[in-house]
Scaffold this motif. Structure first.
Motif, PDB file in Angstrom:
ATOM      1  N   UNK A 114      34.936  23.838  16.076  1.00  0.00           N
ATOM      2  CA  UNK A 114      36.377  23.982  15.882  1.00  0.00           C
ATOM      3  C   UNK A 114      37.032  22.603  15.769  1.00  0.00           C
ATOM      4  N   UNK A 115      36.645  21.690  16.644  1.00  0.00           N
ATOM      5  CA  UNK A 115      37.216  20.340  16.599  1.00  0.00           C
ATOM      6  C   UNK A 115      36.873  19.647  15.288  1.00  0.00           C
ATOM      7  N   UNK A 116      35.627  19.769  14.848  1.00  0.00           N
ATOM      8  CA  UNK A 116      35.211  19.111  13.603  1.00  0.00           C
ATOM      9  C   UNK A 116      35.977  19.667  12.412  1.00  0.00           C
ATOM     10  N   UNK A 122      43.387  17.376   9.873  1.00  0.00           N
ATOM     11  CA  UNK A 122      44.345  16.635  10.705  1.00  0.00           C
ATOM     12  C   UNK A 122      43.582  15.612  11.546  1.00  0.00           C
ATOM     13  N   UNK A 123      43.152  14.498  10.928  1.00  0.00           N
ATOM     14  CA  UNK A 123      42.314  13.532  11.648  1.00  0.00           C
ATOM     15  C   UNK A 123      43.012  12.842  12.809  1.00  0.00           C
ATOM     16  N   UNK A 124      44.346  12.903  12.837  1.00  0.00           N
ATOM     17  CA  UNK A 124      45.083  12.233  13.914  1.00  0.00           C
ATOM     18  C   UNK A 124      45.259  13.121  15.147  1.00  0.00           C
ATOM     19  N   UNK A 125      44.879  14.368  15.035  1.00  0.00           N
ATOM     20  CA  UNK A 125      45.035  15.273  16.184  1.00  0.00           C
ATOM     21  C   UNK A 125      44.109  14.843  17.317  1.00  0.00           C
ATOM     22  N   UNK A 126      44.596  15.009  18.545  1.00  0.00           N
ATOM     23  CA  UNK A 126      43.800  14.701  19.733  1.00  0.00           C
ATOM     24  C   UNK A 126      43.196  15.997  20.254  1.00  0.00           C
ATOM     25  N   UNK A 169      49.413  15.406  17.701  1.00  0.00           N
ATOM     26  CA  UNK A 169      49.254  16.789  18.168  1.00  0.00           C
ATOM     27  C   UNK A 169      48.056  16.856  19.104  1.00  0.00           C
ATOM     28  N   UNK A 170      48.241  17.479  20.258  1.00  0.00           N
ATOM     29  CA  UNK A 170      47.170  17.571  21.244  1.00  0.00           C
ATOM     30  C   UNK A 170      46.696  19.015  21.335  1.00  0.00           C
ATOM     31  N   UNK A 171      45.383  19.212  21.150  1.00  0.00           N
ATOM     32  CA  UNK A 171      44.811  20.544  21.086  1.00  0.00           C
ATOM     33  C   UNK A 171      43.735  20.682  22.149  1.00  0.00           C
ATOM     34  N   UNK A 172      43.844  21.690  22.990  1.00  0.00           N
ATOM     35  CA  UNK A 172      42.804  22.021  23.957  1.00  0.00           C
ATOM     36  C   UNK A 172      41.966  23.146  23.359  1.00  0.00           C
ATOM     37  N   UNK A 173      40.671  22.903  23.235  1.00  0.00           N
ATOM     38  CA  UNK A 173      39.753  23.862  22.618  1.00  0.00           C
ATOM     39  C   UNK A 173      38.849  24.412  23.707  1.00  0.00           C
ATOM     40  N   UNK A 174      39.049  25.678  24.049  1.00  0.00           N
ATOM     41  CA  UNK A 174      38.399  26.260  25.239  1.00  0.00           C
ATOM     42  C   UNK A 174      37.765  27.613  24.914  1.00  0.00           C
TER      43      UNK A 174
END
Length: 367
Positions: free
Chosen positions: A23-25, A31-35, A1-6
């Motif tokens: 948010x990323x942490x 979900x440690x495998x998320x990008x 899963x690819x997540x853009x955090x903006x």
């Protein structure tokens, strides 16, 4: 899963960079495998230079300039080839004035003019001035004085003394300094300079003005406008009232008003990043009705919607209904205050509570 955090900053608690990392942490604990791709943002207010330096590179130049109360402060500007990015809040921001000393009748925007002068001297042919978070209500008079406008003594002492101006203001020296330079006021505030929707009435109370002072400041800005724009066209321009009237002063020098959000989103290539994302997350301190009037979360949501990507908002507090949010392209809203149990708890531990909220949201979205 690819997540853009903006996200934008969470005013008074977290910078945009800190909010994005929290948010990323938090998401990674579930979900440690998320990008994650972190894209911290600014609409032209505090964080403008830092965010653009992260996105564009370039050289950050540090200068000592006049602060809002007259004492020197350090302020940075960013030079990318021949374009300079100036953050007005670094020179005259509200955060530079202790709460007990806040008085928009005496704070000056002089340091912003000094920063613009440094950028022009360094070779900038375009100067983008991010407007927001100011402590001033001087119509940019201090900025103009720093660039040479006269009478300087009548322009650089804050908003209140502008009521004593008699006769026209000579803008020619300031216009010579910026001749051949494209000036851009980056703001998403559409207020005019004067009146019930103007700089004094709308933003003066945030800077320490009571009702009586608001009226006096508006009268002082009227005198300043009469001395600089007797025909009255520029004072009505949307954005002229931004940052206590700094937008107006830039217009006097031939500048234009542009959307700070649009400029930053273009600079960080958010559309390209969002196109390949599974989810886009944005946020700010308070997500309310103003957020849907062109502020950063609205711009991020619009960009995500153009690519059919869901957009989540994580904010300190949420004061927007589901239907309003959905109409703006926002899939879900989540409040740190609700997750933490109270606004006080959210403010006491902003990063920790934002991480916790992100983890709870991730449990619903992980694949």
């Amino acid at each position: 899963m690819r997540i853009v955090i903006a996200p934008d900053k969470f005013a008074g608690t977290l910078t945009a960079i800190e909010a994005a990392q929290a948010i990323a942490d938090g998401w990674s604990t579930v979900d440690p495998d998320a990008e994650h791709e972190l894209v911290p943002l600014s609409d032209g207010g505090p964080g403008f230079v830092e965010v653009l330096h992260t996105a564009l590179g370039g050289k950050v130049a540090a200068e000592e300039v006049t602060g809002p109360l007259g004492a020197p402060v350090r302020a940075d500007y960013l030079l990318v080839e021949d374009t300079a990015y100036v953050e007005s809040a670094q020179a005259c921001g509200l955060h530079l004035v202790p709460e007990a000393d806040r008085d928009p009748g005496r704070t000056t925007s002089r340091g912003v003019g000094e920063l613009i002068g440094h950028a022009v001297a360094a070779g900038a042919r375009t100067v983008v001035v991010g407007l927001g978070g100011s402590s001033t209500n001087d119509g940019g008079a201090g900025m103009l004085a720093a660039l040479g406008a006269a009478p300087r003594s009548g322009l650089e002492r804050g908003g209140a003394p502008l009521s004593d101006l008699s006769g026209p203001v000579d803008l020619a020296p300031a216009r010579r300094v910026t001749e051949g330079v494209r000036l851009i006021a980056a703001t998403d505030v559409d207020n005019p300079l004067l009146g019930i929707h103007g700089a004094s009435a709308v933003f003066g109370p945030q800077k320490g003005a009571d009702d009586d002072q608001v009226q006096r400041l508006d009268a002082a800005l009227t005198a300043f406008a009469d001395a600089t724009d007797p025909e009255g066209g520029l004072r009505e321009t949307p954005g002229a009232g931004a940052a206590g009237g700094l937008g107006y002063a830039l217009l006097l020098l031939g500048g234009t008003v542009e959307s700070g959000v649009s400029r930053v989103l273009a600079a960080v290539d958010l559309a390209v990043r969002a196109a390949s994302a599974d989810v886009v997350i944005t946020g700010e301190g308070s997500f309310d009705s103003q957020s849907l009037r062109g502020k950063l979360p609205h711009g991020v949501a619009r960009t995500a919607a153009e690519h059919g990507v869901p957009c989540l908002v994580m904010a300190g507090r949420v004061a927007v209904g589901r239907q309003e949010a959905a109409a703006a392209g926002i899939t879900e809203t989540h409040a740190v205050a609700d997750s933490a149990g109270s606004v006080e708890a959210a403010l006491a531990r902003p990063a920790e509570e934002l991480r916790g909220l992100a983890a709870r949201v991730a449990r619903r979205w992980r694949r």
